[in-house]
Scaffold this motif. Sequence first.
Motif, PDB file in Angstrom:
ATOM      1  N   ASN A  17     -55.117  50.201   9.929  1.00 15.74           N
ATOM      2  CA  ASN A  17     -54.354  49.123  10.059  1.00 15.74           C
ATOM      3  C   ASN A  17     -54.316  48.181   8.948  1.00 15.74           C
ATOM      4  OD1 ASN A  17     -57.450  48.868  10.473  1.00 15.74           O
ATOM      5  ND2 ASN A  17     -57.059  47.097  11.476  1.00 15.74           N
ATOM      6  N   GLU A  18     -55.137  48.274   7.935  1.00 15.84           N
ATOM      7  CA  GLU A  18     -55.367  47.459   6.903  1.00 15.84           C
ATOM      8  C   GLU A  18     -54.122  47.908   5.888  1.00 15.84           C
ATOM      9  OE1 GLU A  18     -56.858  44.440   6.247  1.00 15.84           O
ATOM     10  OE2 GLU A  18     -57.312  44.591   8.391  1.00 15.84           O
ATOM     11  N   ARG A  19     -54.046  49.083   5.723  1.00 12.89           N
ATOM     12  CA  ARG A  19     -52.983  49.763   4.940  1.00 12.89           C
ATOM     13  C   ARG A  19     -51.609  49.204   5.385  1.00 12.89           C
ATOM     14  NH1 ARG A  19     -55.634  55.558   4.399  1.00 12.89           N
ATOM     15  NH2 ARG A  19     -54.457  55.718   6.444  1.00 12.89           N
ATOM     16  N   VAL A  20     -51.422  49.277   6.885  1.00  9.19           N
ATOM     17  CA  VAL A  20     -50.199  48.879   7.211  1.00  9.19           C
ATOM     18  C   VAL A  20     -50.035  47.337   6.930  1.00  9.19           C
ATOM     19  CG1 VAL A  20     -48.961  48.533   9.473  1.00  9.19           C
ATOM     20  CG2 VAL A  20     -50.026  50.690   9.184  1.00  9.19           C
ATOM     21  N   ARG A  21     -50.909  46.690   7.115  1.00  5.77           N
ATOM     22  CA  ARG A  21     -50.937  45.050   6.680  1.00  5.77           C
ATOM     23  C   ARG A  21     -50.459  45.144   5.272  1.00  5.77           C
ATOM     24  NH1 ARG A  21     -55.420  41.087   6.427  1.00  5.77           N
ATOM     25  NH2 ARG A  21     -54.270  39.299   6.463  1.00  5.77           N
ATOM     26  N   ILE A  22     -51.058  45.668   4.197  1.00  4.34           N
ATOM     27  CA  ILE A  22     -50.658  45.549   2.920  1.00  4.34           C
ATOM     28  C   ILE A  22     -49.024  46.141   2.709  1.00  4.34           C
ATOM     29  CG2 ILE A  22     -50.879  46.729   0.663  1.00  4.34           C
ATOM     30  CD1 ILE A  22     -54.008  46.591   1.320  1.00  4.34           C
ATOM     31  N   VAL A  23     -48.874  47.144   3.446  1.00  5.50           N
ATOM     32  CA  VAL A  23     -47.283  47.539   3.461  1.00  5.50           C
ATOM     33  C   VAL A  23     -46.415  46.487   4.036  1.00  5.50           C
ATOM     34  CG1 VAL A  23     -45.591  49.111   4.087  1.00  5.50           C
ATOM     35  CG2 VAL A  23     -47.643  49.942   3.494  1.00  5.50           C
ATOM     36  N   ASP A  24     -46.794  45.834   4.848  1.00  6.96           N
ATOM     37  CA  ASP A  24     -45.850  44.634   5.687  1.00  6.96           C
ATOM     38  C   ASP A  24     -45.976  43.606   4.661  1.00  6.96           C
ATOM     39  OD1 ASP A  24     -44.683  43.253   7.950  1.00  6.96           O
ATOM     40  OD2 ASP A  24     -46.213  42.089   7.579  1.00  6.96           O
ATOM     41  N   ILE A  25     -47.001  43.189   3.800  1.00  6.12           N
ATOM     42  CA  ILE A  25     -47.017  42.013   3.167  1.00  6.12           C
ATOM     43  C   ILE A  25     -46.277  42.280   1.926  1.00  6.12           C
ATOM     44  CG2 ILE A  25     -48.391  40.717   1.324  1.00  6.12           C
ATOM     45  CD1 ILE A  25     -50.760  41.064   3.514  1.00  6.12           C
ATOM     46  N   VAL A  26     -46.441  43.560   1.247  1.00  4.28           N
ATOM     47  CA  VAL A  26     -45.588  43.925  -0.015  1.00  4.28           C
ATOM     48  C   VAL A  26     -44.015  44.050   0.393  1.00  4.28           C
ATOM     49  CG1 VAL A  26     -45.034  45.747  -1.686  1.00  4.28           C
ATOM     50  CG2 VAL A  26     -47.554  45.131  -0.989  1.00  4.28           C
ATOM     51  N   MET A  27     -43.590  44.616   1.571  1.00  2.04           N
ATOM     52  CA  MET A  27     -42.315  44.833   1.889  1.00  2.04           C
ATOM     53  C   MET A  27     -41.572  43.389   2.025  1.00  2.04           C
ATOM     54  SD  MET A  27     -41.460  47.840   1.786  1.00  2.04           S
ATOM     55  CE  MET A  27     -39.935  47.928   2.630  1.00  2.04           C
ATOM     56  N   ARG A  28     -42.424  42.566   2.890  1.00  9.34           N
ATOM     57  CA  ARG A  28     -41.816  41.108   2.947  1.00  9.34           C
ATOM     58  C   ARG A  28     -41.542  40.359   1.790  1.00  9.34           C
ATOM     59  NH1 ARG A  28     -41.689  39.195   8.227  1.00  9.34           N
ATOM     60  NH2 ARG A  28     -42.529  40.553   9.706  1.00  9.34           N
ATOM     61  N   ASP A  29     -42.258  40.744   0.766  1.00  8.41           N
ATOM     62  CA  ASP A  29     -42.380  40.047  -0.588  1.00  8.41           C
ATOM     63  C   ASP A  29     -40.828  40.439  -1.247  1.00  8.41           C
ATOM     64  OD1 ASP A  29     -43.172  38.316  -2.835  1.00  8.41           O
ATOM     65  OD2 ASP A  29     -43.569  40.321  -3.844  1.00  8.41           O
ATOM     66  N   VAL A  30     -40.957  41.866  -1.119  1.00  7.79           N
ATOM     67  CA  VAL A  30     -39.798  42.552  -1.948  1.00  7.79           C
ATOM     68  C   VAL A  30     -38.332  42.295  -1.285  1.00  7.79           C
ATOM     69  CG1 VAL A  30     -38.749  44.745  -2.528  1.00  7.79           C
ATOM     70  CG2 VAL A  30     -41.246  44.244  -2.895  1.00  7.79           C
ATOM     71  N   MET A  31     -38.616  42.270   0.162  1.00 12.27           N
ATOM     72  CA  MET A  31     -37.003  42.324   0.855  1.00 12.27           C
ATOM     73  C   MET A  31     -36.568  40.594   1.086  1.00 12.27           C
ATOM     74  SD  MET A  31     -37.536  45.580   3.027  1.00 12.27           S
ATOM     75  CE  MET A  31     -35.786  45.743   3.415  1.00 12.27           C
ATOM     76  N   HIS A  32     -37.571  39.879   1.057  1.00  7.51           N
ATOM     77  CA  HIS A  32     -37.104  38.601   1.410  1.00  7.51           C
ATOM     78  C   HIS A  32     -36.262  38.543   2.784  1.00  7.51           C
ATOM     79  CE1 HIS A  32     -38.262  37.432  -2.457  1.00  7.51           C
ATOM     80  NE2 HIS A  32     -37.507  38.498  -2.987  1.00  7.51           N
ATOM     81  N   PRO A  33     -37.093  38.397   3.883  1.00  8.77           N
ATOM     82  CA  PRO A  33     -36.413  38.537   5.328  1.00  8.77           C
ATOM     83  C   PRO A  33     -35.505  37.354   5.403  1.00  8.77           C
ATOM     84  CG  PRO A  33     -38.825  38.611   5.381  1.00  8.77           C
ATOM     85  CD  PRO A  33     -38.539  38.409   3.822  1.00  8.77           C
TER      86      PRO A  33
END
Length: 70
Positions: A17-33
């Motif tokens: 669950n913590e790894r998923v959280r990290i992926v979510d944070i990184v993806m949001r930073d990269v993809m600029h929702p």
Amino acid sequence: MATPVELVHEIEKLPPNERVRIVDIVMRDVMHPNSEIEKVWAREASARWDAYKRGEIKPVPYEEVMSKYK
């Protein structure tokens, strides 16, 4: 500063669950929702949840969904 490989090794030690959280944070930073798209998806998710609660749609078991991709 840690190298990308070192970071990955550290991340792999975390619970899923913590790894998923990290992926979510990184993806949001990269993809600029796009806030407009996020609003549309939120409305759609809410509408689907409401339809489920009213019995208008039935859930599909995880195993059934995943069996299509094996």
